[in-house]
Design an enzyme around this catalytic site. Structure first.
Site, PDB file in Angstrom:
ATOM      1  N   THR A  60     -52.770  42.625  -8.422  1.00  0.00           N
ATOM      2  CA  THR A  60     -51.740  41.998  -9.249  1.00  0.00           C
ATOM      3  C   THR A  60     -50.362  42.587  -8.935  1.00  0.00           C
ATOM      4  OG1 THR A  60     -53.415  41.708 -10.948  1.00  0.00           O
ATOM      5  CG2 THR A  60     -51.127  41.392 -11.625  1.00  0.00           C
TER       6      THR A  60
ATOM      7  N   ARG B 113     -52.105  26.056   1.644  1.00  0.00           N
ATOM      8  CA  ARG B 113     -52.155  27.276   2.449  1.00  0.00           C
ATOM      9  C   ARG B 113     -53.197  27.191   3.563  1.00  0.00           C
ATOM     10  NH1 ARG B 113     -51.216  32.110  -2.043  1.00  0.00           N
ATOM     11  NH2 ARG B 113     -49.026  31.589  -2.328  1.00  0.00           N
TER      12      ARG B 113
HETATM   13  P1  ADP Z   1     -57.183  40.521 -10.985  1.00  0.00           P
HETATM   14  O1  ADP Z   1     -56.019  39.847 -10.317  1.00  0.00           O
HETATM   15  O2  ADP Z   1     -58.367  39.673 -11.106  1.00  0.00           O
HETATM   16  O3  ADP Z   1     -56.774  41.220 -12.244  1.00  0.00           O
HETATM   17  P2  ADP Z   1     -56.775  42.924  -9.431  1.00  0.00           P
HETATM   18  O4  ADP Z   1     -57.093  43.145  -8.007  1.00  0.00           O
HETATM   19  O5  ADP Z   1     -55.337  42.826  -9.802  1.00  0.00           O
HETATM   20  O6  ADP Z   1     -57.615  41.666  -9.923  1.00  0.00           O
HETATM   21  O7  ADP Z   1     -57.391  44.095 -10.314  1.00  0.00           O
HETATM   22  C1  ADP Z   1     -58.743  44.472 -10.232  1.00  0.00           C
HETATM   23  C2  ADP Z   1     -58.826  45.956 -10.503  1.00  0.00           C
HETATM   24  O8  ADP Z   1     -60.196  46.334 -10.629  1.00  0.00           O
HETATM   25  C3  ADP Z   1     -58.228  46.806  -9.391  1.00  0.00           C
HETATM   26  O9  ADP Z   1     -57.289  47.694  -9.920  1.00  0.00           O
HETATM   27  C4  ADP Z   1     -59.446  47.519  -8.814  1.00  0.00           C
HETATM   28  O10 ADP Z   1     -59.157  48.788  -8.296  1.00  0.00           O
HETATM   29  C5  ADP Z   1     -60.362  47.587 -10.021  1.00  0.00           C
HETATM   30  N1  ADP Z   1     -61.784  47.778  -9.666  1.00  0.00           N
HETATM   31  C6  ADP Z   1     -62.454  47.196  -8.650  1.00  0.00           C
HETATM   32  N2  ADP Z   1     -63.732  47.620  -8.618  1.00  0.00           N
HETATM   33  C7  ADP Z   1     -63.872  48.506  -9.635  1.00  0.00           C
HETATM   34  C8  ADP Z   1     -64.944  49.315 -10.105  1.00  0.00           C
HETATM   35  N3  ADP Z   1     -66.127  49.305  -9.504  1.00  0.00           N
HETATM   36  N4  ADP Z   1     -64.721  50.122 -11.162  1.00  0.00           N
HETATM   37  C9  ADP Z   1     -63.519  50.158 -11.775  1.00  0.00           C
HETATM   38  N5  ADP Z   1     -62.453  49.435 -11.357  1.00  0.00           N
HETATM   39  C10 ADP Z   1     -62.620  48.608 -10.316  1.00  0.00           C
END
Ligand code: ADP
Length: 617
Positions: free
Chosen positions: A167, A448
Site C-alpha cells: 500500500t 494494463r
Molecule cells: P493490501 O494492499 O491488501 O493491504 P499490502 O501488501 O499493502 O496488502 O499489505 C499486506 C501486509 O501483510 C504487508 O505489510 C505484509 O508484510 C503483511 N504480511 C504478509 N504476510 C504476512 C504474515 N505471514 N504475517 C504477518 N504479516 C504478513
C-alpha cells in the site's frame, strides 16, 4: 474492545506515557535511533533518525544514489525542515521533488517504528483479542479501524519491521466517482462514446444488466442537462471494472465494491488522508476518476489509519510472521507464528481472524506456478512489490480448505520507476506512447494487460512515453531531468531535437503528435483512444520530454474467494467460520486485469467490510 477493556488499555498507555514523560512534554516515541528506507529519484534512500521520547533529534541520510548536484539541496534541507517542524509533512525542494519525497517517506518509515513502540504492544507474545488482523497494509488497517469503531479489541500482526506493505508503494491514487471533484474536467466526444459503448455491451447476467439500466438513466439525465463536465457514476465504474477484467470478476463482489467506493474515499478523508485537487486517469484506469493524494505518497493511505488505531487502543506488533491459523471446534480461533528474532508467539481471537496479508508478486515460485498468460514471470522479471508480498495468507487459508479464484491472473504494469528501468508518471491524459521506432502501437488509455502485452511484442520489449509540454509540471521535470542523457530520459526544445535524442525519425514523432491532436479534436483515433488532456503544441516555448520504460510485475489479481461480507469460502462453497479476508490476498473484483486506481479502493472497501463483519461472529 469492550468499553471497560479499552478504558483499561488507554489508562495503561496513559500511565506509560506519564511515567516516561520528562520535562512535561508528551512522550510520543520510544527514544532511540531508527533506520528508515524509501524510494527516491535514483533508488533507495536510507536514513537514520534519532528520537527522544518527545521529539525528532537528528536525521542523517546514510545511503542514497540521487543525482549529485541536483539532489544536494534536498538532502541538506529536507531533514532540517523536518526537525524544525517536527513533522514529515514539509515542503519539498523545487527541482528535486522525488528526492524530497523519498527523504520524507524514509523518515516517516523510521518514525512509524518509533511510534508503534509507543503503543506498548510490540513485545507481546500472547494475548486475547476480539479480532486478530494478519497484515498491516491498507486492508488490514481499515479492518482494524472498523473493529475499534465497534468497540471491540484488535491486534494487527505484521511480519515486516514496518507497516504499510504494498500500500505504501501504491501509485497514490484511488478510484472513486466523487462528482464535485470531477466536475472541473470537460467531457470529450470520445468519452461520451465510451459511456454509450459501456451501455451497449452484451450483458453477462442480470446484475450487469441492472448496472447498464441505471447508467442509461443517469446518462440520459446528464445529456438532457446540457452540461459539459465529466460524467461519472458507480454504475459506469462497476461496468468498466467487470468488463476490464473480462467478466472473470465476481459481479456480486463488484456490485458491493462499487456501492462503497465514495464512502471509502470519505472514510480516509475523515481519518486525515490529504487529497489533492487532482483527479487523473492512472495508467489502465480507462476513466478520469483516480483521486490523488498529496506528494504522491502511498503512506497517505496508511499513516492516518495507523494513528487512529494507536490512539484508540488498537495494538500493532511488527517483525511477527503469522505461520498458521489455529482452528478450535471447526472455527478459526487465533494465529501462531514466529518473530524475526526466532521467538514464537500465539494470539487468541475471541471472535475472528481477518487475513489481510497481501498478494504474491514477490514470490517467484508462486507466480511462476500460477502464471498462464505471460511468457515468463521468473526472477529476472522485475517487480514493484515489497519483499513481504509472498502469498503467505493464501497458503495458510488453503491449508484450511479455502477456495482460490483467478490465481493465474498476474498484472504487469506497463510503466514503472526504478533505478534501472523507467520513469513512472502515472497519469496518461497527456502522454503519447511510441515503440522503439517512434510509431504509436497501442491506445494510451487502454488496459494494463493490453499495453504490457503490446510492449512485449515490440522488438525492444518496451516503449517511449512522450510528455505533452503543456503539463511539464515539477514532477515531470524533476524525474526526467535525472535520467536525461541516459537510456531512459530524453528531451529537446524542438520536436527535431527530441527525435534526435530518442534516435527516431522526426516524421514518426510528428505523426504521433498530430494523431493525438486530431483524436482530441474529432474523437477518431486509429487505436480507439478516448482520453485526452491539453492540446500538444509543438511550437510551445518549453522542453519536450520523453522516457523509455518496460513492464514490471505489479499486482496479483486472484486470491481467496470471499463473499460480500468478506467471509472466506471453502472449496465446497461454505463459509469458513471465524475467517475473513480483504485486499490483495483475495480475488473477485479485478478478474483478468485490474483497472489502475482500483486497488486502493478495493483494499479500503473490503478491509472495512471485513472489520465490520468480523466483530459480529
Ligand atoms: P493490501 O494492499 O491488501 O493491504 P499490502 O501488501 O499493502 O496488502 O499489505 C499486506 C501486509 O501483510 C504487508 O505489510 C505484509 O508484510 C503483511 N504480511 C504478509 N504476510 C504476512 C504474515 N505471514 N504475517 C504477518 N504479516 C504478513
Amino acid at each position: 474492545m469492550k468499553k471497560g477493556m479499552k478504558g483499561l488499555f488507554l489508562l495503561l498507555l496513559a500511565g506509560l506515557l506519564t511515567l516516561a514523560s520528562c520535562g512535561g512534554k508528551e512522550e510520543i516515541y520510544t527514544a532511540g535511533t531508527y533506520t528508515g528506507e524509501a524510494t527516491g529519484n535514483g533508488g533507495p534512500i536510507t536514513v537514520e533518525v534519532e528520537v527522544t521520547g518527545s521529539e525528532i533529534k537528528s536525521i542523517e541520510v546514510t545511503h542514497q544514489t540521487e543525482t549529485p548536484g541536483l539532489s544536494d539541496p534536498a538532502i541538506k534541507s529536507v531533514p532540517e525542515r523536518i526537525i524544525e517542524s517536527q513533522s514529515t509533512d514539509v515542503d519539498g525542494i523545487s527541482g528535486a521533488t522525488n528526492t524530497s519525497v523519498g527523504i520524507m517517506n524514509a523518515v516517516e518509515n523510521a518514525l512509524s517504528q518509533a511510534k508503534i513502540d509507543q503503543a506498548g504492544a510490540v513485545s507481546k507474545l500472547t494475548g486475547e483479542y476480539d479480532v486478530i488482523v494478519v497484515g498491516a497494509g491498507g486492508a488490514g488497517l481499515s479492518a482494524a479501524v472498523e473493529v475499534l469503531r465497534a468497540d471491540n479489541s484488535v491486534l494487527v500482526v505484521e511480519k515486516m519491521p514496518f507497516i504499510g506493505g504494498n500500500t505504501t508503494r501504491a501509485g497514490s491514487a484511488m478510484n472513486a466517482p466523487v462528482p464535485e471533484r470531477q466536475h472541473k474536467y470537460k467531457m470529450h466526444e470520445s468519452e461520451i462514446r465510451r459511456v454509450e459503448e459501456a451501455i451497449a455491451l452484451e450483458p453477462q447476467n442480470e446484475i450487469m444488466a441492472g448496472w447498464q439500466a441505471t447508467l442509461r438513466e443517469e446518462f440520459d439525465a446528464y445529456l438532457a442537462s446540457g452540461e459539459d463536465y465529466l460524467f461519472d457514476s458507480p454504475s459506469l465504474h462497476k461496468i468498466q471494472t467487470y468488463a476490464g477484467g473480462d467478466y472473470i470478476g465476481d459481479p456480486e463482489i463488484i456490485d458491493t465494491y462499487g456501492d462503497h467506493t465514495v464512502e471509502a474515499f470519505h472514510f480516509l478523508e475523515e481519518l486525515g488522508t490529504h487529497w489533492t485537487e487532482k483527479v487523473v486517469a492512472m495508467i489502465g484506469t480507462v476513466w478520469v476518476r483516480a483521486n490523488r493524494v498529496e506528494n504522491n505518497k502511498g503512506s497517505e493511505f496508511v499513516n492516518p489509519q495507523r494513528d487512529y488505531i494507536v490512539a484508540n487502543g488498537g495494538e500493532i506488533v511488527v517483525d511477527s510472521k503469522v505461520e498458521e491459523l489455529v482452528m478450535t471446534d471447526g472455527k478459526v480461533s487465533g494465529v501462531k507464528g514466529t518473530r524475526t528474532d526466532g521467538v514464537p508467539f500465539e494470539y487468541t481471537a475471541k471472535k475472528s481472524v481477518v487475513l489481510a496479508s497481501g498478494g504474491f508478486g514477490a514470490n517467484v515460485e508462486m507466480r511462476e506456478s500460477y502464471n498462464k498468460f505471460w511468457p515468463s514471470l521468473a526472477s529476472d522479471v522485475e517487480t514493484t512489490n515489497h519483499p513481504g508480498a509472498t502469498g503467505d495468507g493464501i497458503a495458510m487459508a488453503t491449508a484450511l480448505g479455502a477456495q482460490t479464484v483467478g490465481m493465474e491472473w498476474i498484472q504487469l504494469i506497463p510503466i514503472y520507476y526504478s533505478e534501472t528501468a523507467a520513469i513512472y508518471i502515472g497519469y496518461i491524459e497527456n502522454l503519447i506512447m511510441l515503440n522503439q521506432d517512434g510509431n504509436r502501437f497501442v491506445k494510451e488509455d487502454g488496459r494494463r494487460d493490453e499495453i504490457s502485452a503490446a510492449e512485449l511484442s515490440q522488438d525492444k520489449k518496451g516503449m517511449f512515453m512522450v510528455y505533452n509540454p503543456a503539463k511539464n509540471d515539477i514532477l515531470v521535470k524533476s524525474r526526467i531531468e535525472k535520467y536525461d542523457g541516459g537510456p531512459y530520459g530524453f528531451s529537446g526544445s524542438t520536436v527535431e531535437e527530441l527525435a534526435e535524442d530518442m534516435e527516431i525519425p522526426v516524421e514518426n514523432l510528428l505523426n504521433a503528435i498530430n494523431e493525438y491532436n486530431q483524436g482530441r479534436e474529432n474523437g477518431n483515433d486509429q487505436f480507439g483512444r478516448a482520453i485526452y488532456g491539453e492540446e500538444f503544441d509543438v511550437t510551445a516555448d518549453d522542453i519536450i520530454y520523453a522516457t523509455w520504460t518496460h513492464p514490471f510485475i505489479h499486482h496479483t489479481m486472484g486470491g481467496l474467494k470471499i463473499n460480500t461480507k468478506a467471509q472466506v469460502i471453502d472449496t465446497d462453497g461454505n463459509v469458513i467460520p471465524g475467517l475473513y479476508a480483504a485486499g490483495e490476498v483475495t480475488g473477485g473484483v479485478h478478474g483478468t486485469n485490474r483497472l489502475g486506481g482500483n486497488a486502493i479502493t478495493d483494499i479500503i472497501v473490503y478491509g472495512r467490510i471485513a472489520g465490520q463483519n468480523a466483530v459480529t461472529e
